[in-house]
Design an enzyme around this catalytic site. Sequence first.
Site, PDB file in Angstrom:
ATOM      1  N   ARG A 158       0.836  -1.193   0.000  1.00 48.95           N
ATOM      2  CA  ARG A 158       0.000   0.000   0.000  1.00 48.95           C
ATOM      3  C   ARG A 158       0.876   1.250   0.000  1.00 48.95           C
ATOM      4  NH1 ARG A 158      -3.668  -0.583   4.939  1.00 48.95           N
ATOM      5  NH2 ARG A 158      -4.161  -2.703   4.331  1.00 48.95           N
ATOM      6  N   ASP A 195     -11.308  -3.617   3.874  1.00 50.24           N
ATOM      7  CA  ASP A 195     -11.259  -5.021   3.425  1.00 50.24           C
ATOM      8  C   ASP A 195     -10.657  -5.907   4.512  1.00 50.24           C
ATOM      9  OD1 ASP A 195     -12.133  -4.275   0.884  1.00 50.24           O
ATOM     10  OD2 ASP A 195     -10.099  -3.971   0.144  1.00 50.24           O
ATOM     11  N   GLU A 196      -9.569  -5.385   5.105  1.00 49.11           N
ATOM     12  CA  GLU A 196      -8.867  -6.156   6.128  1.00 49.11           C
ATOM     13  C   GLU A 196      -9.759  -6.383   7.349  1.00 49.11           C
ATOM     14  OE1 GLU A 196      -4.607  -5.648   8.176  1.00 49.11           O
ATOM     15  OE2 GLU A 196      -4.784  -4.584   6.289  1.00 49.11           O
ATOM     16  N   GLY A 197     -10.426  -5.318   7.775  1.00 50.22           N
ATOM     17  CA  GLY A 197     -11.312  -5.419   8.933  1.00 50.22           C
ATOM     18  C   GLY A 197     -12.466  -6.372   8.679  1.00 50.22           C
TER      19      GLY A 197
END
Length: 455
Positions: A158, A195-197
Site C-alpha cells: 500500500r 477489506d482487512e477489517g
Amino acid sequence: MRKIPSNGNLKMTKVAYPLGLLVSLFIYVAYIKWHWASATQAFFSITEVATGARRGQQARTALGTAARGHEVFYGIMFDAGSTGTRVHVFQFTRQPRGTPTLTHETFKALKPGLSAYADDVEKSTPGIQELLDVAKQDIPFDFWKATPLVLKATAGLRLLPGEKAQKLLEKVKEVFKASPFLVGDDCVSIMNGTDEGVSAWITINFLTGSLETPGRSSVGMLDLGGGSTQITFLPRVEGTLHTSPPGHLTSLQMFNRTYKLYSYSYLGLGLMSARLAILGGVEGTPAADGKELVSPCLSPSFKGEWEHAEITYRISGQKAVNLHELCASRVSEILRNQVHRVAEVKDVDFYAFSYYYDLAANVGLIDAEKGGSLIVGDFEIAAKYVCRTVETQPQSSPFLCMDLTYVSLLLREFGFPGNKVLKLTRKIDNVETSWALGAAFHYIDSLNSRKSRAS
Ligand SMILES: *[C@@H]1O[C@H](CO)[C@@H](O)[C@H](O)[C@H]1NC(C)=O
Ligand SMILES: *[C@@H]1O[C@H](CO)[C@@H](O)[C@H](O)[C@H]1NC(C)=O
C-alpha cells in the site's frame, strides 16, 4: 479406392452391401458406446471433483460424497505483508446442505516481503514458487484445478508508489496463471483497511459459529496495528445505521445473505503512528535539525533513539508531578475528534487482536499463550501503575506507559465503558484468527454465488 463392380458380381453385391453396412454399423455403435461410456465416466470423475468446490452445494464432489457423505474443498491465500509473504492452505469440509467447517490449515512464511523486490520484480518469483509448492504438497492432485489461488497485499505494498506495486502484482499474477490452480482475473489485489477489517470479522464469526446460524448474535472485531486501527461489527440498532458517517458502513454478501457492517479503519491511529504523534513528530519527516522529541509519556530520566518508518528520532522523557495525568492529557489531545463514537458498541461482544493482545499480555492482564478476557478499565489501571513506576525507575520497555495510556483512551473514544468485557485471543479452536481465513472463505463463497447466478 472403390472397385467398379462388374456385371457378374452384381447379384453378390446386392446382398453384401447391406450386410456390410449392417456389420459396420454394429461395430460403430459398439465402439461409440464403449468409448462414450468410458470417456464420460473419466470426464465426470475429473470434473465432479474439480468443479465440486466451486459449485458448492449443488454439486458434491463425486469422491467426497460417495466415500464419506461430505464434501471437501480447499482454498489458497497468500498474505503479502510488509515484512514477509505467507501462504495459508485451508481445507474445508461441508456436510450435505450444511455450513462448511475448517478442517485443516497449513501455512508457511518467507521473508522479506514482496515490496523488497520493487526494483527487480523477477527476483520475487522463486519465493512465490516455493510457497506454491507447499500448496501442491498439501492438496491432492485431483483438487488442484478447482482450488482458488489468491494473493492479498497489505501495508507494505500500500505504501509503494502505485506503478511499482502494480508491476509486482502483475509478476505474481503471471506466476499464478502458470500454476495448476484456479486463478481468476481478480487473483491478486491490495486490500484497504476496510477489506482487512471485514475479512478479520468473517474469520472470527466463522470460527465462533455465528455465521452458521442466522439470528445468532455476531461478534465484533477490534484490531490495533502499527499504522492503523480497525473496528468492525454488525449493527442491530437502526440508529447506528442512520448516524454513521459516510464510508463507515459496508455491505458484505455471504451465504446468500447481505450483511450491512459497520467497519472503519483509522489510518494514523495504529500504535506506532500514535507514538509518533504523541511524541510530536510528523509521519515521514525527520525532526527538524535532529531535534529531540520530548514526551511526558516516557520515563523522566529516559533518553534514547526510536526508529519508525525508516527514520530515527531522538527521544526523551520529561519531569512531571503526575506522569500518567500529563501523559493522558497529551494522548487525549491527539485523539480529540478523531474517532466516531457508536453507542451500540457497549452491547456487542468484541474480540481484540494484535497490539491489544500484546500489551495486555505484556503487563500480565491475560495469559501470553492462551489469551483471556479483561475489562476496558484494566488497561487504565495498568497504565496508571506502569506510569507511576517509571516515574522513579526507568523500565526495560520505555514505551509501556505511553502505549497503555493510549490504548485505554482509544477504547474510551470508541465508546466502550470501563466495565466492558473484551476477549483477547490469537486462536479460536486452535485456528489463528488472521484475516486470511475470512478472505479465502469469502472468495470461495463469491465464486459459488457467481456460479449459481450464472446457471
Ligand atoms: C476498500 O476497497 C473496496 C474494494 O476492495 C472498496 O469497495 C471500498 O470502497 C474501499 N474502502 C475504502 C474506505 O477505501
Ligand atoms: C438465495 O436467496 C434468494 C432470496 O432469499 C432465494 O430465492 C434463493 O433461492 C437463494 N439461493 C440459494 C442458493 O440458497
